[in-house]
Enzyme design. Sequence first.
Site, short mmCIF file in Angstrom:
data_model
loop_
_atom_site.label_atom_id
_atom_site.label_comp_id
_atom_site.label_asym_id
_atom_site.label_seq_id
_atom_site.Cartn_x
_atom_site.Cartn_y
_atom_site.Cartn_z
N HIS A 141 0.78 -1.15 -0.13
CA HIS A 141 -0.20 -0.04 -0.07
C HIS A 141 0.91 1.24 -0.06
O HIS A 141 0.29 2.34 0.28
CB HIS A 141 -0.69 0.07 1.20
CG HIS A 141 -2.00 -0.78 1.10
ND1 HIS A 141 -1.89 -2.16 1.47
CD2 HIS A 141 -3.57 -0.72 0.87
CE1 HIS A 141 -3.04 -2.71 1.32
NE2 HIS A 141 -4.01 -1.95 0.82
N GLY A 190 -0.74 -2.63 -5.52
CA GLY A 190 -2.26 -3.62 -5.37
C GLY A 190 -3.31 -3.12 -5.18
O GLY A 190 -4.32 -3.40 -5.23
N HIS A 191 -3.32 -1.59 -4.62
CA HIS A 191 -4.58 -1.04 -4.10
C HIS A 191 -4.52 0.36 -5.03
O HIS A 191 -3.79 1.34 -4.65
CB HIS A 191 -4.45 -0.72 -2.76
CG HIS A 191 -6.12 -0.12 -2.34
ND1 HIS A 191 -6.63 0.53 -2.96
CD2 HIS A 191 -6.79 -0.88 -1.19
CE1 HIS A 191 -7.95 0.56 -2.33
NE2 HIS A 191 -7.88 -0.02 -1.35
N HIS A 251 -11.68 -6.87 -5.74
CA HIS A 251 -12.00 -5.84 -4.39
C HIS A 251 -12.51 -4.65 -4.95
O HIS A 251 -12.36 -3.74 -5.66
CB HIS A 251 -10.57 -5.58 -3.81
CG HIS A 251 -10.85 -4.76 -2.44
ND1 HIS A 251 -11.11 -3.55 -2.59
CD2 HIS A 251 -10.31 -5.54 -1.38
CE1 HIS A 251 -10.70 -3.13 -1.04
NE2 HIS A 251 -10.61 -4.17 -0.42
N GLU A 303 -13.53 -8.86 0.15
CA GLU A 303 -14.24 -7.57 0.07
C GLU A 303 -14.61 -7.22 -1.25
O GLU A 303 -14.34 -6.05 -1.79
CB GLU A 303 -13.52 -6.58 0.65
CG GLU A 303 -13.15 -6.62 2.25
CD GLU A 303 -12.14 -5.59 2.79
OE1 GLU A 303 -12.69 -4.91 3.68
OE2 GLU A 303 -11.16 -5.27 2.21
N GLU A 319 -19.01 -2.32 1.45
CA GLU A 319 -18.35 -1.52 2.35
C GLU A 319 -18.58 0.10 2.28
O GLU A 319 -18.81 0.49 1.07
CB GLU A 319 -16.65 -1.54 1.95
CG GLU A 319 -15.96 -1.11 2.99
CD GLU A 319 -14.35 -1.39 2.63
OE1 GLU A 319 -13.66 -0.69 2.89
OE2 GLU A 319 -14.22 -2.47 2.03
N CYS A 321 -16.55 2.31 2.26
CA CYS A 321 -15.63 2.87 1.25
C CYS A 321 -15.74 2.76 -0.18
O CYS A 321 -15.83 3.53 -0.95
CB CYS A 321 -14.12 2.29 1.72
SG CYS A 321 -13.18 3.31 3.04
N CYS A 402 -10.54 2.57 7.93
CA CYS A 402 -10.53 3.45 6.44
C CYS A 402 -11.96 3.99 6.36
O CYS A 402 -11.94 5.42 5.94
CB CYS A 402 -10.41 2.54 5.20
SG CYS A 402 -11.24 0.88 5.33
N CYS A 403 -12.99 3.59 6.81
CA CYS A 403 -14.34 4.10 6.47
C CYS A 403 -14.70 5.37 7.39
O CYS A 403 -15.08 6.34 6.73
CB CYS A 403 -15.43 2.98 6.79
SG CYS A 403 -15.13 1.66 5.66
#
Length: 645
Positions: A141, A190-191, A251, A303, A319, A321, A402-403
Amino acid sequence: MKENTAGSPLLPVAPTRGRLRPLGLDEVRITGGFWARRRHTNATATLDHCHDWMERVGWIGNFRAAVEGRVHRDRRGREFADSDVYKLLEAMAWEGGRHTGGALDAVTEVIAPAQEPDGYLNTAFGRPGQQPRYSDLEWGHELYCYGHLIQAGVAQTRALGEGELTKIARRAADHVCAAFGPGGIEGVCGHPEIETALVELARVTGEQRYLDQAALFVARRGHGTLADIEFGRAYYQDDIPVRDATVLRGHAVRALYLAAGAVDVAVETGDDALLAAVVRQWETTVARRTYLTGGMGSHHRDESFGDDFVLPPDRAYSETCAGVASVMLAWRLLLATGEPRFADLAERTLFNVVATSPSQDGRAFFYANTLHRRRRGTVPRPDAESPRAESSLRAPWFAVSCCPTNVARTLALLPAYLATADDHGVQLHQYADAEITTVLTGGHEVALRVRTDYPSGGTVSVRIARSPDRPWTLSLRVPAWTGGATAWLTGPDGVRRPVAQGTAEVTRLFRPGDEIRLDLPVAPRWITPDPRVDAVRGTVAVQRGPLVYCAESVDLPGGRDVDAVRVDPAAAPQDGPGDTVVVPGELAAPRDTEWPYAPLDGPAAPPGESAGIVLVPYHSWAGRGPSTMRVWLPTAQPDATGAGR
């Protein structure tokens, strides 16, 4: 696409081209109603709450530990914890310093010394006792964290002027371009997230290299540069090039962030083929992989999106997010194309996912948003992190939080999602009590006053405060939820005419004091699912305006659970007290047997107790303590098998 040559500096998204020009936080002010209350709570409670928790759990302290040389031993939180600090800073910046005191500057002062001379900044990698830089692009990340750092820097630049956070963000972006540009590391994160951040930095600085790097990341995606994993490369969208994909997969948050970044790149480079590819993916995803609430993602384990029509309500991950990311994507597509369908999904998601996450006091949150809660939840400890995303009640903090910060930044910048302009006039996309002032092409100022109790009521009144001495067009979105019901538009001349879903327009020489009124048919109605959604076949739901409703056990007599509810869709749902809806139905007494199956010609289940079933807005559920809840309601009518559905 045409160029956007004028606009506000206070914009989270500021495309230089597109069908519509967004209006910024200095042009749109929400003054009352549903969103004003939530924005006030966000500014006065949520931001401090998030800051206090990040100090408590050590995520801000990680930067101090990095400077003091003990981060390899004392670092706390997941590898992406830095990003949540940055999202909080972005929210504080969009608040423009209101209600935040000196917290933005104070946190920035903690972060700044942790940045390396070459611009690298991360507390989880790169120091003695830690893994080397960029040694785990699949899960590390690092670039994702840069994305949120850069967005925070852009927010400070636009909202408060260039400051130390801006400088930190630019040094980090320069480092990324040097490390991952041509001749550098030929990889992606990856994100996804940095793509849209780099484009926005290019927009605010005018530096082409940031846009070029974002375009390079989008082009690299889908070529197997990341290692294969248990969930497959689709998990991080490295299985199919963006241009070739037909649906969002893997995801959910990652897929939506990547799509938003791809739209940004497409708009700035004039790549209509890339834009069309994302539109195609959005269309299929909305038609086949999206919940009634607008939520996305039906798999808990990874997710991720499920296959087409795999949308189980009790296993909805949805989610928060992903809801935020969906709004981000829809807004970009709206600006690029001008099509109201993108605002329709943004509205649905804002009211039924984003608004559902925070508690009324702004100090507890849902991470995942189920549509069916089978067991009463337990009240989480107010002083402990929740280890599970699918907490049964809103929790004050999560091991992965994160949310909360994503909701905080979204509410802080929400006025920027309400309206746009073009050469012909002003367009209203989301409805709230608001004051709107902007300058049209040619330097002509327009000022509007919007009054509405939406979504409780359906009347939207727009009064002209200032107008140029030439005709222009006021456009109002007629939401898709109106369906076949009639909406009415009344112009300044008093003529009332029906308008269909899509866009209603009034073009004329407006005068100060002129009023335009849109009357939307806000009334509860039954909703049926596509029969291919196996998990909810034979059930119905209720929607009133943009709001999805649910049954909650606290409203049922005798301590019943919602699984006892059966409704009769042959009779129309009715408005109840407050914001409730009452539907005709019955409360059944489920029979416990030794075997949960019966022959088709067996004895019929006895009729239940007739009752008016009280439903509440989904965004308010779990606000009165532990309860069971469901959105999709079985019917009391027999189906083809003779059994109650």
